[in-house]
Design a protein around this motif. Structure first.
Motif, PDB file in Angstrom:
ATOM      1  N   ALA A 311       0.865  -1.186   0.000  1.00  0.00           N
ATOM      2  CA  ALA A 311       0.000   0.000   0.000  1.00  0.00           C
ATOM      3  C   ALA A 311       0.898   1.231   0.000  1.00  0.00           C
ATOM      4  O   ALA A 311       1.859   1.318   0.759  1.00  0.00           O
ATOM      5  N   ALA A 312       0.572   2.184  -0.862  1.00  0.00           N
ATOM      6  CA  ALA A 312       1.401   3.384  -0.999  1.00  0.00           C
ATOM      7  C   ALA A 312       0.608   4.443  -1.758  1.00  0.00           C
ATOM      8  O   ALA A 312      -0.617   4.342  -1.896  1.00  0.00           O
ATOM      9  N   SER A 313       1.314   5.445  -2.269  1.00  0.00           N
ATOM     10  CA  SER A 313       0.656   6.466  -3.081  1.00  0.00           C
ATOM     11  C   SER A 313       0.198   5.860  -4.395  1.00  0.00           C
ATOM     12  O   SER A 313       0.699   4.818  -4.827  1.00  0.00           O
ATOM     13  N   LYS A 314      -0.749   6.512  -5.051  1.00  0.00           N
ATOM     14  CA  LYS A 314      -1.230   6.016  -6.339  1.00  0.00           C
ATOM     15  C   LYS A 314      -0.105   5.993  -7.358  1.00  0.00           C
ATOM     16  O   LYS A 314      -0.040   5.111  -8.220  1.00  0.00           O
ATOM     17  N   GLU A 315       0.805   6.953  -7.259  1.00  0.00           N
ATOM     18  CA  GLU A 315       1.934   7.014  -8.194  1.00  0.00           C
ATOM     19  C   GLU A 315       2.799   5.762  -8.061  1.00  0.00           C
ATOM     20  O   GLU A 315       3.148   5.124  -9.061  1.00  0.00           O
ATOM     21  N   ILE A 316       3.131   5.399  -6.823  1.00  0.00           N
ATOM     22  CA  ILE A 316       3.989   4.230  -6.606  1.00  0.00           C
ATOM     23  C   ILE A 316       3.275   2.944  -7.006  1.00  0.00           C
ATOM     24  O   ILE A 316       3.843   2.082  -7.688  1.00  0.00           O
ATOM     25  N   ILE A 317       2.021   2.791  -6.618  1.00  0.00           N
ATOM     26  CA  ILE A 317       1.273   1.569  -6.944  1.00  0.00           C
ATOM     27  C   ILE A 317       1.098   1.438  -8.450  1.00  0.00           C
ATOM     28  O   ILE A 317       1.254   0.340  -9.018  1.00  0.00           O
ATOM     29  N   ASP A 318       0.819   2.539  -9.122  1.00  0.00           N
ATOM     30  CA  ASP A 318       0.686   2.514 -10.579  1.00  0.00           C
ATOM     31  C   ASP A 318       2.007   2.088 -11.210  1.00  0.00           C
ATOM     32  O   ASP A 318       2.044   1.284 -12.148  1.00  0.00           O
ATOM     33  N   HIS A 319       3.099   2.608 -10.685  1.00  0.00           N
ATOM     34  CA  HIS A 319       4.437   2.252 -11.177  1.00  0.00           C
ATOM     35  C   HIS A 319       4.684   0.751 -10.996  1.00  0.00           C
ATOM     36  O   HIS A 319       5.145   0.073 -11.922  1.00  0.00           O
ATOM     37  N   LEU A 320       4.358   0.224  -9.820  1.00  0.00           N
ATOM     38  CA  LEU A 320       4.589  -1.198  -9.534  1.00  0.00           C
ATOM     39  C   LEU A 320       3.729  -2.089 -10.426  1.00  0.00           C
ATOM     40  O   LEU A 320       4.178  -3.143 -10.871  1.00  0.00           O
ATOM     41  N   LYS A 321       2.495  -1.684 -10.662  1.00  0.00           N
ATOM     42  CA  LYS A 321       1.612  -2.500 -11.506  1.00  0.00           C
ATOM     43  C   LYS A 321       2.139  -2.598 -12.932  1.00  0.00           C
ATOM     44  O   LYS A 321       1.826  -3.551 -13.653  1.00  0.00           O
ATOM     45  N   HIS A 322       2.942  -1.643 -13.334  1.00  0.00           N
ATOM     46  CA  HIS A 322       3.444  -1.644 -14.701  1.00  0.00           C
ATOM     47  C   HIS A 322       4.794  -2.309 -14.848  1.00  0.00           C
ATOM     48  O   HIS A 322       5.144  -2.743 -15.953  1.00  0.00           O
ATOM     49  N   ILE A 323       5.577  -2.369 -13.753  1.00  0.00           N
ATOM     50  CA  ILE A 323       6.946  -2.866 -13.932  1.00  0.00           C
ATOM     51  C   ILE A 323       7.326  -4.035 -13.037  1.00  0.00           C
ATOM     52  O   ILE A 323       8.336  -4.680 -13.276  1.00  0.00           O
ATOM     53  N   CYS A 324       6.541  -4.354 -12.018  1.00  0.00           N
ATOM     54  CA  CYS A 324       6.938  -5.421 -11.096  1.00  0.00           C
ATOM     55  C   CYS A 324       6.733  -6.803 -11.733  1.00  0.00           C
ATOM     56  O   CYS A 324       5.604  -7.170 -12.073  1.00  0.00           O
ATOM     57  N   PRO A 325       7.803  -7.594 -11.902  1.00  0.00           N
ATOM     58  CA  PRO A 325       7.665  -8.906 -12.561  1.00  0.00           C
ATOM     59  C   PRO A 325       6.672  -9.829 -11.883  1.00  0.00           C
ATOM     60  O   PRO A 325       5.956 -10.574 -12.541  1.00  0.00           O
ATOM     61  N   ALA A 326       6.609  -9.801 -10.539  1.00  0.00           N
ATOM     62  CA  ALA A 326       5.703 -10.713  -9.824  1.00  0.00           C
ATOM     63  C   ALA A 326       4.244 -10.332 -10.037  1.00  0.00           C
ATOM     64  O   ALA A 326       3.349 -11.132  -9.756  1.00  0.00           O
ATOM     65  N   HIS A 327       3.978  -9.132 -10.517  1.00  0.00           N
ATOM     66  CA  HIS A 327       2.615  -8.741 -10.886  1.00  0.00           C
ATOM     67  C   HIS A 327       2.355  -9.042 -12.356  1.00  0.00           C
ATOM     68  O   HIS A 327       1.279  -9.508 -12.727  1.00  0.00           O
ATOM     69  N   ILE A 328       3.362  -8.793 -13.182  1.00  0.00           N
ATOM     70  CA  ILE A 328       3.186  -8.940 -14.635  1.00  0.00           C
ATOM     71  C   ILE A 328       3.181 -10.398 -15.069  1.00  0.00           C
ATOM     72  O   ILE A 328       2.451 -10.792 -15.970  1.00  0.00           O
ATOM     73  N   TYR A 329       4.010 -11.232 -14.390  1.00  0.00           N
ATOM     74  CA  TYR A 329       4.204 -12.597 -14.874  1.00  0.00           C
ATOM     75  C   TYR A 329       3.584 -13.683 -13.986  1.00  0.00           C
ATOM     76  O   TYR A 329       3.425 -14.807 -14.427  1.00  0.00           O
ATOM     77  N   ALA A 330       3.275 -13.363 -12.728  1.00  0.00           N
ATOM     78  CA  ALA A 330       2.813 -14.400 -11.798  1.00  0.00           C
ATOM     79  C   ALA A 330       1.291 -14.501 -11.812  1.00  0.00           C
ATOM     80  O   ALA A 330       0.582 -13.494 -11.899  1.00  0.00           O
ATOM     81  N   THR A 331       0.790 -15.726 -11.704  1.00  0.00           N
ATOM     82  CA  THR A 331      -0.651 -15.941 -11.634  1.00  0.00           C
ATOM     83  C   THR A 331      -1.222 -15.192 -10.426  1.00  0.00           C
ATOM     84  O   THR A 331      -0.624 -15.158  -9.365  1.00  0.00           O
ATOM     85  N   SER A 332      -2.379 -14.585 -10.630  1.00  0.00           N
ATOM     86  CA  SER A 332      -2.976 -13.759  -9.573  1.00  0.00           C
ATOM     87  C   SER A 332      -3.452 -14.624  -8.409  1.00  0.00           C
ATOM     88  O   SER A 332      -3.573 -15.846  -8.509  1.00  0.00           O
ATOM     89  N   MET A 333      -3.732 -13.966  -7.301  1.00  0.00           N
ATOM     90  CA  MET A 333      -4.205 -14.656  -6.097  1.00  0.00           C
ATOM     91  C   MET A 333      -5.444 -15.502  -6.394  1.00  0.00           C
ATOM     92  O   MET A 333      -6.304 -15.105  -7.181  1.00  0.00           O
ATOM     93  N   SER A 334      -5.531 -16.632  -5.743  1.00  0.00           N
ATOM     94  CA  SER A 334      -6.707 -17.493  -5.861  1.00  0.00           C
ATOM     95  C   SER A 334      -7.955 -16.724  -5.404  1.00  0.00           C
ATOM     96  O   SER A 334      -7.958 -16.129  -4.326  1.00  0.00           O
ATOM     97  N   PRO A 335      -9.031 -16.693  -6.219  1.00  0.00           N
ATOM     98  CA  PRO A 335     -10.235 -15.944  -5.818  1.00  0.00           C
ATOM     99  C   PRO A 335     -10.781 -16.293  -4.436  1.00  0.00           C
ATOM    100  O   PRO A 335     -11.144 -15.390  -3.681  1.00  0.00           O
ATOM    101  N   PRO A 336     -10.825 -17.586  -4.036  1.00  0.00           N
ATOM    102  CA  PRO A 336     -11.290 -17.848  -2.663  1.00  0.00           C
ATOM    103  C   PRO A 336     -10.383 -17.223  -1.602  1.00  0.00           C
ATOM    104  O   PRO A 336     -10.868 -16.775  -0.556  1.00  0.00           O
ATOM    105  N   ALA A 337      -9.087 -17.182  -1.857  1.00  0.00           N
ATOM    106  CA  ALA A 337      -8.166 -16.545  -0.914  1.00  0.00           C
ATOM    107  C   ALA A 337      -8.431 -15.047  -0.843  1.00  0.00           C
ATOM    108  O   ALA A 337      -8.377 -14.445   0.236  1.00  0.00           O
TER     109      ALA A 337
END
Length: 958
Positions: A311-337
């Motif tokens: 959790a951080a500023s919108k600027e930082i979170i937006d940046h992470l969503k665009h460049i963080c490999p674990a967000h870009i390449y990793a399967t998202s959290m299980s919906p029940p989780a």
């Protein structure tokens, strides 16, 4: 807090370890190719010390990690080297799990909602967030987390450990400075090492020393050049998991503000567990969340789920969503989780219409302070602060660790003992974790047993017993002394054995700080990616089946911000990795997953070595090993982390990694973090691999030119961005010739190819014994989450004892484990039907039909037959969003792939085929793709060029 070890205790503890190591080395000396893959001080420690007490760790449980749980009894016939499970169970008081608020047990509000989400969304999205794995639940949880912790925005990850190890390299880079608390968690250490930034350490929880380090580093600047640091980030924890101690956050923030350094706070053990309304150390210590730049937390503890957040500023979170490999390449959290975390937070906030959340928070605070106070009165050396639910009891002496653990278990109290490498060698302890679900009677029972066992074992160190000190020193002296002696004789024996002909063993920030989001990637995101971001991370409102509901969005600011509507479009799903269709409701899998959720809950709230080792986890490891035809396997809770965490546990400094040029980012991340030398061979080119191996073996290690300790060649079964099969037989032949280990990533091939779904080894006729380490994920063909490593028993045992992600990461969610078990049984025909065989035949037919038709239409299609992944080239950056948007308008969802996932100029559309697609579905998709391809102009091949083989195409693209 600095632990002041009583002098006599320190001396006896050192003596005990001396004995262990001395005798250990002596035995190794008398113990009677490839360099051994499991070697070094850690291996010696585990063979000669840890095995004696391994029955105290990873105890299997047979139910939820509630206040009381069922522990499966085990026995050994070979001096504890091998443990065998029995059918007997003991009902024990659970003082080991991180189930701080009790949500890991069945909950009247959470559990029904989790079951409903499982029915609606399935156990897995089978996709990353930017493709088809972004459900409405994920978006809702991000918004809820941001509101809960008091930050503008948040981002989710499928595993808590990875939240640190993947985010830190995305925030800082070479030229930046990380200043880390000396007792920070291994995941922070791992992320810091992988970032390329300079790392400095300050004395644990010492703001004065932090200021001294900051002053020195700012004055000195970057190494060699002495230029100012690009940015400085100070990393601390809210509650230190091995100390139970609260961070001195107000003082640390004051220092950071003074020197304009960013503050990164890990709240894995504090969020939900402390503070009047469960909002963590900021609330407890009266700190404004706005003063903490980056707040990290996990869902595996207080919320009874799995995964983590930033959790951080919108600027930082937006940046992470665009460049963080674990967000870009990793399967998202299980919906029940995800739903479990949402429901738990709502209970804490009182949004379930009750005051149960407030009662839970009051209960855990009272329980923790009562238990800590009573332990101290008894004479135990207890670490940590009031309000912390984590309270370590110092043990020191190595012989007392198993004695304390076993005797507590015999009296039906399950405690967690912690030893090296989780803590320094001489500072072993028992770590008590308190839950809101414990009654006062439970705590009194636990205290009575711990007091009796403490007297029996002799760990009430106040005042310090003289005899204890002497005996401990004597024990360590024997262990260290004889251990080294045994290793010496073993080395001599090995030398004579080898001599006799034997083989060797096998911009500016608003605060005035340096901008945290800078660099080429940031420029690309701001100036290009935002224009097309509506093509990525589209929220879905249901299961990732052959067809799914895509939530419509709009923007009022030139695509910078996207807003969801209440409308959905039913689209053909050509984006998810749901290769065998198990992510949808399944007649065999789904009822069993629901049953496992009711029995075990959504999370174990513990790592495997603590209280998170259920019978399901053991069953799946055995089933995976059988399925891939290897002797043993180990599970990890996240596919991405399986590579990034396992590679550093297999190889280190002095080792050589030779990696395919197009290997996945998780492999690159793990290789960098390992400390080994890395060389890259041309993609899928065995001849270049051989040339590289010959050169590297001839020259040896950099500077010293010594022989490499070990060599690891890493390839993928199916390359996820190329859809191409690995040339495995030729690569194995080269590896055998030069005695290099082979590591194969089967994320996209296991379950999806081969006559019985056993992957590329089966497809290409390769003996699995020739592949030393086999990796795979469970988030694609099996419709679940997590990953595995399958290898020899020696390697798997080594990984279970050394891999930080296994030791410290919360274990896989039990429903996710059950989903894989059920899916594998369907594939193997153990459900009593031939549905598995039909699914495998169907995906092969579907894939080859779709690939053939795309090629006939004139698209430049990459990859090989039988591969369910088929990218076709777009190149032009303007054509990628045009193609994606127009396909969506015609109710077909496809995934565009561009930089940084591929080189800047090689943008493409990646189609993923599923066994759940009917022939009508595929024809519908082909018609739309063909029409849009004509409209956008990306049919690059003429009729004559259509005969080009798929093997030649990737070479041309390079």
């Amino acid at each position: 807090m600095v632990i002041k070890v009583p002098y006599v205790t320190a001396v006896t503890t050192l003596f005990s370890f001396g004995l262990i190591f001395g005798f250990g080395h002596l035995r190794d000396y008398f113990r009677a190719g490839y360099a051994p893959i499991c070697e070094g001080p850690e291996d010696f420690y585990f063979r000669r010390f840890y095995r004696r007490m391994q029955d105290c760790f990873g105890r299997p449980i047979a139910g939820k990690p509630d206040a009381w749980f069922d522990v499966v009894e085990r026995y050994s016939n070979d001096s504890n080297k091998t443990l065998h499970r029995t059918k007997n169970i003991s009902k024990c008081l659970n003082l080991g799990s991180y189930n701080y608020l009790g949500f890991a047990a069945a909950d009247e509000y959470c559990t029904p909602q989790v079951i409903e989400s499982l029915k609606k969304y399935s156990a897995s999205t089978c996709s990353v967030r930017v493709d088809g794995g972004n459900t409405k639940l994920h978006v809702e949880l991000e918004e809820l987390v941001a509101r809960f912790v008091g930050k503008p925005a948040a981002i989710l990850f499928g595993m808590g450990y990875v939240t640190n190890s993947a985010i830190i390299p995305a925030l800082v880079e070479k030229g930046s400075l990380i200043i880390s608390d000396s007792l920070n968690h291994n995941s922070i250490v791992n992320g810091s090492r992988g970032s390329g930034a300079t790392v400095r350490v300050f004395q644990h929880n010492n703001p004065a020393h932090l200021e001294e380090v900051l002053r020195e580093q700012i004055a000195g600047g970057q190494p060699r050049t002495h230029r100012p640091w690009k940015k400085i980030i100070v990393i601390v924890e809210g509650i230190y998991s091995m100390e139970g101690e609260l961070c001195k956050l107000p003082e640390i923030i004051a220092v950071c503000k003074k020197y304009k350094a960013y503050t990164y706070l890990d709240e894995a053990h504090s969020i939900g567990a402390v503070g009047k309304s469960g909002r963590g150390v900021c609330e407890l210590l009266g700190v404004d969340p706005a003063d903490v730049d980056i707040m990290m937390g996990t869902f595996t503890k207080s919320f009874g789920s799995c995964g983590g957040y930033i959790a951080a500023s919108k600027e930082i979170i937006d940046h992470l969503k665009h460049i963080c490999p674990a967000h870009i390449y990793a399967t998202s959290m299980s919906p029940p989780a995800v739903q479990q975390a949402i429901s738990a937070i709502k209970v804490i906030l009182g949004e379930d219409g009750s005051n149960r959340g407030a009662k839970k928070l009051s209960q855990i605070r009272e329980n923790s302070n009562f238990f800590r106070s009573e332990l101290q009165k008894m004479g135990f050396e207890v670490l940590g602060d009031n309000d912390s639910p984590v309270m370590p009891i110092m043990i020191y002496n190595p012989a007392k660790i198993p004695a304390f653990s076993r005797e507590c278990l015999r009296q039906n109290v399950a405690v967690v003992t912690v030893a090296f490498p989780a803590v320094p060698l001489l500072l072993a302890r028992a770590r008590i974790c308190i839950s809101a679900s414990h009654s006062r009677e439970d705590l009194i029972k636990g205290l009575e047993v711990i007091s009796k066992v403490g007297d029996l074992v002799g760990i009430k160190y106040f005042p310090v017993p003289y005899v204890t000190a002497v005996t401990t020193l004597f024990s360590f002296g024997l262990i260290f002394g004889f251990g080294h002696l045994r290793d010496y004789f073993r080395a001599v024996l090995r030398f004579f054995f080898f001599a006799a002909g034997g083989d060797s063993p096998a911009g500016t920030n608003p605060k005035g700080y340096a901008p945290i989001c800078v660099g080429a990637e940031d420029f690309y995101i701001r100036r290009f990616f935002r224009r097309i971001q509506d093509c990525f991370g589209r929220p879905i409102a249901g299961k990732p089946d052959a067809w799914f509901d895509v939530v419509e969005r709009y923007s009022n600011d030139s695509n910078k911000t996207l807003h969801r509507t209440e409308r959905t479009s039913k689209c053909l799903n050509l984006a998810s990795f749901n290769y065998l269709g198990f992510a949808a409701a399944d007649e065999y899998c789904t009822p069993r997953v629901i049953q496992s959720l009711k029995k075990y809950s959504a999370s174990t709230c513990s790592s495997r070595v603590d209280g998170g080792n259920t019978l399901l986890h053991l069953e799946l490891e055995e089933l995976v090993a059988k399925f891939v035809r290897k002797p043993a396997a180990i599970l990890l809770a996240m596919g991405y982390a399986t590579n990034s965490a396992i590679i550093p546990a297999l190889i280190g400094k002095g080792g050589l990694i030779i990696s395919d040029a197009l290997n996945h980012n998780s492999i690159a991340s793990g290789a960098r973090a390992s400390g080994a030398t890395i060389r890259v061979f041309q993609h899928n080119n065995p001849a270049h691999l051989e040339k590289l191996l010959r050169e590297q073996i001839a020259s040896g290690q950099p500077r010293t030119h010594r022989a490499w300790k070990k060599i690891l060649v890493i390839v993928e079964g199916i390359y996820s961005m190329e859809g191409e099969l690995c040339k495995l037989p030729e690569i194995i032949s080269v590896c055998k010739k030069y005695k290099a280990y082979t590591y194969m990533d089967e994320a996209h091939s296991i379950g999806a190819v081969g006559k019985t779904g056993r992957g590329v080894c089966e497809l290409l006729g390769v003996d699995t014994a020739d592949v030393d380490i086999m990796m795979g994920t469970l988030s694609k063909s099996f419709g679940s989450s997590g990953g595995y490593i399958a290898a020899s028993k020696e390697i798997i045992q080594h990984l279970k004892l050394t891999c930080p992600s296994h030791i410290y990461g919360t274990s896989m969610s039990p429903p996710a484990v059950q989903q894989v078990i059920s899916a594998m049984k369907v594939i193997l025909g153990e459900d009593g039907t031939d549905r598995g065989a039909k699914k495998i035949a169907q995906i092969r037919d579907n894939s080859n039909f779709f690939r053939s038709e795309l090629q006939k239409m004139g698209f430049e299609v990459l990859g090989d037959n039988d591969s369910p992944v088929m990218p076709f080239m777009v190149y032009n950056p303007a054509k990628m969003p045009a193609f994606s948007r127009e396909c969506l308008r015609q109710n077909v969802a496809v995934v565009p792939v561009g930089f940084p996932a591929t080189p800047l100029l090689l943008g493409r559309i990646r189609i993923c085929i599923s066994a759940s697609h009917s022939r009508e579905d595929l024809i519908k998709g082909l018609e739309v793709i063909s029409n849009v391809g004509d409209l956008v102009g990306i049919k690059y091949l003429s009729a004559e060029q259509e005969e080009t083989t798929s093997v030649e195409k990737p070479k041309k693209l390079q």
